[in-house]
Design an enzyme around this catalytic site. Structure first.
Site, PDB file in Angstrom:
ATOM      1  N   SER A   9       5.534  -4.696   5.186  1.00 15.66           N
ATOM      2  CA  SER A   9       4.709  -5.608   4.392  1.00 15.66           C
ATOM      3  C   SER A   9       5.579  -6.321   3.369  1.00 15.66           C
ATOM      4  CB  SER A   9       3.616  -4.818   3.669  1.00 15.66           C
ATOM      5  OG  SER A   9       3.118  -5.597   2.593  1.00 15.66           O
ATOM      6  N   HIS A  34       4.062  -7.962   8.147  1.00 12.37           N
ATOM      7  CA  HIS A  34       2.690  -7.881   7.642  1.00 12.37           C
ATOM      8  C   HIS A  34       2.594  -8.734   6.371  1.00 12.37           C
ATOM      9  CE1 HIS A  34      -1.203  -5.816   7.150  1.00 12.37           C
ATOM     10  NE2 HIS A  34      -0.922  -5.721   5.862  1.00 12.37           N
ATOM     11  N   ASP A  36       0.343  -9.859   3.362  1.00 12.17           N
ATOM     12  CA  ASP A  36      -0.852  -9.531   2.583  1.00 12.17           C
ATOM     13  C   ASP A  36      -1.290 -10.737   1.761  1.00 12.17           C
ATOM     14  OD1 ASP A  36      -1.426  -6.730   3.164  1.00 12.17           O
ATOM     15  OD2 ASP A  36       0.535  -6.324   2.277  1.00 12.17           O
ATOM     16  N   MET A  38      -3.980 -12.177  -0.799  1.00  7.28           N
ATOM     17  CA  MET A  38      -5.000 -11.723  -1.758  1.00  7.28           C
ATOM     18  C   MET A  38      -5.419 -12.890  -2.648  1.00  7.28           C
ATOM     19  SD  MET A  38      -3.284  -8.138  -2.938  1.00  7.28           S
ATOM     20  CE  MET A  38      -2.480  -7.048  -1.754  1.00  7.28           C
ATOM     21  N   HIS A  67      -2.949 -10.274   6.899  1.00  7.52           N
ATOM     22  CA  HIS A  67      -4.049  -9.424   6.437  1.00  7.52           C
ATOM     23  C   HIS A  67      -4.743 -10.164   5.296  1.00  7.52           C
ATOM     24  CE1 HIS A  67      -5.128  -5.326   4.321  1.00  7.52           C
ATOM     25  NE2 HIS A  67      -6.195  -5.970   4.750  1.00  7.52           N
ATOM     26  N   MET A  69      -7.093 -10.470   2.553  1.00 13.69           N
ATOM     27  CA  MET A  69      -7.977  -9.777   1.597  1.00 13.69           C
ATOM     28  C   MET A  69      -8.579 -10.853   0.712  1.00 13.69           C
ATOM     29  SD  MET A  69      -5.435  -6.600   0.886  1.00 13.69           S
ATOM     30  CE  MET A  69      -4.059  -7.466   1.614  1.00 13.69           C
ATOM     31  N   MET A 138      -7.629   0.896   6.364  1.00  7.24           N
ATOM     32  CA  MET A 138      -6.969   0.967   5.052  1.00  7.24           C
ATOM     33  C   MET A 138      -6.914   2.428   4.607  1.00  7.24           C
ATOM     34  SD  MET A 138      -6.135  -2.180   3.931  1.00  7.24           S
ATOM     35  CE  MET A 138      -5.433  -1.465   2.484  1.00  7.24           C
ATOM     36  N   GLY A 143      -5.235  -4.043  -2.439  1.00  6.19           N
ATOM     37  CA  GLY A 143      -4.920  -4.780  -3.663  1.00  6.19           C
ATOM     38  C   GLY A 143      -3.486  -4.627  -4.128  1.00  6.19           C
ATOM     39  N   PHE A 144      -2.933  -3.436  -3.924  1.00  7.21           N
ATOM     40  CA  PHE A 144      -1.594  -3.198  -4.451  1.00  7.21           C
ATOM     41  C   PHE A 144      -0.771  -2.334  -3.504  1.00  7.21           C
ATOM     42  CE2 PHE A 144      -4.427  -4.109  -7.911  1.00  7.21           C
ATOM     43  CZ  PHE A 144      -3.711  -5.026  -8.669  1.00  7.21           C
ATOM     44  N   GLY A 145       0.541  -2.573  -3.521  1.00  7.14           N
ATOM     45  CA  GLY A 145       1.454  -1.721  -2.769  1.00  7.14           C
ATOM     46  C   GLY A 145       1.780  -0.486  -3.596  1.00  7.14           C
ATOM     47  N   GLY A 146       2.462   0.460  -2.979  1.00 11.53           N
ATOM     48  CA  GLY A 146       2.965   1.625  -3.710  1.00 11.53           C
ATOM     49  C   GLY A 146       1.942   2.691  -4.059  1.00 11.53           C
ATOM     50  N   ASP A 176      -2.737   1.004   7.261  1.00 11.69           N
ATOM     51  CA  ASP A 176      -2.106   0.268   6.160  1.00 11.69           C
ATOM     52  C   ASP A 176      -2.333   0.969   4.823  1.00 11.69           C
ATOM     53  OD1 ASP A 176      -1.096  -1.681   4.473  1.00 11.69           O
ATOM     54  OD2 ASP A 176      -2.610  -3.207   4.963  1.00 11.69           O
ATOM     55  N   GLY A 177      -1.225   1.361   4.187  1.00 13.74           N
ATOM     56  CA  GLY A 177      -1.294   1.914   2.834  1.00 13.74           C
ATOM     57  C   GLY A 177      -0.673   3.297   2.731  1.00 13.74           C
ATOM     58  N   GLY A 198       5.141  -1.006   3.193  1.00 13.59           N
ATOM     59  CA  GLY A 198       5.702  -1.932   2.212  1.00 13.59           C
ATOM     60  C   GLY A 198       6.766  -1.292   1.359  1.00 13.59           C
ATOM     61  N   SER A 199       6.318  -0.602   0.310  1.00 10.47           N
ATOM     62  CA  SER A 199       7.270  -0.063  -0.668  1.00 10.47           C
ATOM     63  C   SER A 199       8.256   0.928  -0.054  1.00 10.47           C
ATOM     64  CB  SER A 199       6.515   0.589  -1.821  1.00 10.47           C
ATOM     65  OG  SER A 199       5.568   1.507  -1.331  1.00 10.47           O
TER      66      SER A 199
HETATM   67  C1  DX5 Z   1      -2.455  -3.159   0.152  1.00  8.34           C
HETATM   68  C2  DX5 Z   1      -1.825  -3.895   1.293  1.00  8.34           C
HETATM   69  C3  DX5 Z   1      -0.744  -3.159   1.973  1.00  8.34           C
HETATM   70  C4  DX5 Z   1       0.435  -2.823   1.103  1.00  8.34           C
HETATM   71  C5  DX5 Z   1       1.043  -1.572   1.614  1.00  8.34           C
HETATM   72  O1  DX5 Z   1      -3.606  -3.806  -0.251  1.00  8.34           O
HETATM   73  O2  DX5 Z   1      -2.785  -4.217   2.264  1.00  8.34           O
HETATM   74  O3  DX5 Z   1      -0.311  -3.862   3.130  1.00  8.34           O
HETATM   75  O4  DX5 Z   1       1.413  -3.809   1.086  1.00  8.34           O
HETATM   76  O5  DX5 Z   1       2.033  -1.166   0.743  1.00  8.34           O
HETATM   77  P1  DX5 Z   1       2.571   0.316   0.708  1.00  8.34           P
HETATM   78  O6  DX5 Z   1       3.227   0.573   2.036  1.00  8.34           O
HETATM   79  O7  DX5 Z   1       3.554   0.302  -0.425  1.00  8.34           O
HETATM   80  O8  DX5 Z   1       1.401   1.218   0.466  1.00  8.34           O
HETATM   81 ZN    ZN Z   2      -2.055  -5.060   4.195  1.00  2.00          ZN
END
Ligand code: DX5
Ligand code: ZN
Length: 216
Positions: A9, A34, A36, A38, A67, A69, A138, A143-146, A176-177, A198-199
């Site tokens: 991501s 991927h 994201d 938002m 994706h 959102m 999900m 909303g957020f990574g990490g 995802d997540g 992602g992270s």
């Molecule tokens: C969150 C996103 C994810 C996010 C995943 O809302 O949809 O795609 O980037 O990040 P990680 O892998 O860090 O949880």
């Molecule tokens: Zn995503």
């Protein structure tokens, strides 16, 4: 063993050097990216729009997994299609004519997916499974990574696997997540086909090693 697709991501990428990060994960063996999207309304964060995707399209031939959102996918999906994405996933929780949107996205020549937030049960989208190419589970609140992987989402992945296999639907499962080397085997065993990360990949000292560590 079945092939697992890793979709890094870009949410955790360096947005000032997006193409560089995308090329890096491509060299590390990623097949999908991927993206994201938002809108600050469906989720409490704002990311990128079609303009950025269009520029990024020139930097790579990787499969673009968008994706969305966003509250209004009906209004914006075509802009992402024109920007060069290969798959558009929108959320089941938005209010729109889902069957119509699925049909429109598909007839534009790209793939379509439906995403479900942690509180949305599989039963909510069961009827749509025969019409979609991908279902996104999900495993964090969007909303957020990490964030940390919600292990109690595993039964949803299993349930989807069972439904898809029993009915021979042409639909793959994306998770995802919170995906890392500890949580990826949980998802793969439960029946996932695509893992978004992602992270874990993009903040790793060695992204290539991190990416490979997700494949058991
Ligand atoms: C969150 C996103 C994810 C996010 C995943 O809302 O949809 O795609 O980037 O990040 P990680 O892998 O860090 O949880
Ligand atoms: Zn995503």
């Amino acid at each position: 063993m079945k092939k697992i697709i890793i979709a890094p991501s870009i949410l955790s990428a360096n947005f000032a050097a997006l193409a560089q990060d995308v090329n890096m994960v491509e060299n590390a063996g990623a097949e999908w990216i991927h993206i994201d999207v938002m809108d600050g309304h469906f989720v409490a964060n704002i990311t990128i729009g079609p303009v950025v995707v269009k520029s990024l399209r020139k930097a790579t031939n990787l499969f673009f997994d968008a994706h969305l959102m966003i509250t209004n996918p009906e209004k914006y999906w075509l802009d992402f299609r024109k920007a060069g994405v290969n798959l558009i996933t929108f959320h089941d929780e938005v209010k729109c004519d889902k069957r119509r949107l699925i049909k429109d996205i598909k007839s534009s020549g790209i793939k379509v997916g439906i995403a479900i937030k942690p509180k949305t049960p599989v039963s909510k989208i069961k009827e749509l499974l025969p019409c979609i190419d991908l279902v996104l589970v999900m495993t964090v609140e969007p909303g957020f990574g990490g964030q940390s992987f919600m292990e109690d989402m595993t039964p949803k992945i299993k349930k989807l696997r069972q439904l898809i296999d029993e009915n021979k639907y042409n639909c793959i499962i994306e998770v995802d997540g919170g995906i890392n080397s500890r949580t990826s085997p949980i998802c793969i065993k439960a029946g996932a086909d695509v893992l978004v990360s992602g992270s874990y990949i993009l903040s790793a000292p060695n992204p290539s090693k991190a990416l490979k560590s997700l494949l058991i």
